[in-house]
Design a protein around this motif. Sequence first.
Motif, mmCIF file in Angstrom:
data_model
loop_
_atom_site.group_PDB
_atom_site.id
_atom_site.type_symbol
_atom_site.label_atom_id
_atom_site.label_comp_id
_atom_site.label_asym_id
_atom_site.label_seq_id
_atom_site.Cartn_x
_atom_site.Cartn_y
_atom_site.Cartn_z
ATOM 1 N N SER A 18 0.754 -1.451 0.110
ATOM 2 C CA SER A 18 -0.232 0.092 0.271
ATOM 3 C C SER A 18 0.893 1.133 -0.180
ATOM 4 O O SER A 18 0.179 2.407 -0.258
ATOM 5 C CB SER A 18 -0.946 0.062 1.292
ATOM 6 N N GLY A 19 2.165 1.152 0.288
ATOM 7 C CA GLY A 19 3.003 2.281 0.337
ATOM 8 C C GLY A 19 3.447 2.513 1.800
ATOM 9 O O GLY A 19 3.985 3.519 2.144
ATOM 10 N N ASN A 20 2.749 1.852 2.686
ATOM 11 C CA ASN A 20 2.950 2.076 4.070
ATOM 12 C C ASN A 20 3.277 0.527 4.728
ATOM 13 O O ASN A 20 2.190 -0.229 5.064
ATOM 14 C CB ASN A 20 1.879 2.567 4.792
ATOM 15 N N LEU A 27 0.379 -3.267 11.717
ATOM 16 C CA LEU A 27 0.603 -2.880 13.024
ATOM 17 C C LEU A 27 -0.348 -1.618 13.404
ATOM 18 O O LEU A 27 -1.044 -0.975 12.550
ATOM 19 C CB LEU A 27 2.085 -2.473 12.994
ATOM 20 N N PRO A 28 -0.568 -1.392 14.519
ATOM 21 C CA PRO A 28 -1.334 -0.298 15.431
ATOM 22 C C PRO A 28 -0.551 1.107 14.964
ATOM 23 O O PRO A 28 0.529 1.098 14.675
ATOM 24 C CB PRO A 28 -1.246 -0.634 16.771
ATOM 25 N N ASP A 29 -1.633 1.977 14.634
ATOM 26 C CA ASP A 29 -1.119 3.325 14.265
ATOM 27 C C ASP A 29 -0.294 3.344 13.195
ATOM 28 O O ASP A 29 1.013 4.104 13.407
ATOM 29 C CB ASP A 29 -0.702 3.981 15.319
ATOM 30 N N LEU A 34 4.888 5.651 10.135
ATOM 31 C CA LEU A 34 5.486 5.821 9.057
ATOM 32 C C LEU A 34 5.945 7.285 9.373
ATOM 33 O O LEU A 34 7.163 7.614 8.756
ATOM 34 C CB LEU A 34 4.366 5.869 7.974
ATOM 35 N N THR A 35 5.310 8.251 9.775
ATOM 36 C CA THR A 35 5.916 9.663 10.064
ATOM 37 C C THR A 35 7.008 9.482 10.975
ATOM 38 O O THR A 35 8.043 10.392 10.622
ATOM 39 C CB THR A 35 4.714 10.475 10.879
ATOM 40 N N GLU A 77 9.885 3.893 19.532
ATOM 41 C CA GLU A 77 8.705 3.669 20.572
ATOM 42 C C GLU A 77 8.603 4.521 21.656
ATOM 43 O O GLU A 77 7.752 5.242 21.985
ATOM 44 C CB GLU A 77 8.976 2.158 21.346
ATOM 45 N N PRO A 78 9.856 5.283 22.412
ATOM 46 C CA PRO A 78 9.665 6.160 23.303
ATOM 47 C C PRO A 78 9.497 7.442 22.893
ATOM 48 O O PRO A 78 9.391 8.377 23.711
ATOM 49 C CB PRO A 78 11.016 5.971 24.121
#
Length: 93
Positions: A18-20, A27-29, A34-35, A77-78
């Motif tokens: 999809s490009g992401n 995966l969540p969010d 990606l950002t 993550e953090p």
Amino acid sequence: MTARHDGLRKTALGTIGSGNAFADLGLPDPETELTKANVVIDIDGAIEKRGLTHARAARIMGTPASELTKLLCGHTEPYTVDRLKESLSRLSA
């Protein structure tokens, strides 16, 4: 295993994403992830453009060098997107 995103398309040569990749993996969010990944790429580029060592870049960013190393290896993550953008801003100044 996590269900994959509906945006995948099958072709004779394989599957087109999809490009992401975060969304494709379910995966969540995925948009936030990606950002974050894109900002980390920009941080790495700013470090390289300025010819900084990781130690110097970490001092400019206000983070320990070990944390910068983890960040550049994809451990976001953090961090929030805003915090990553602030770090990029410090490197670009």
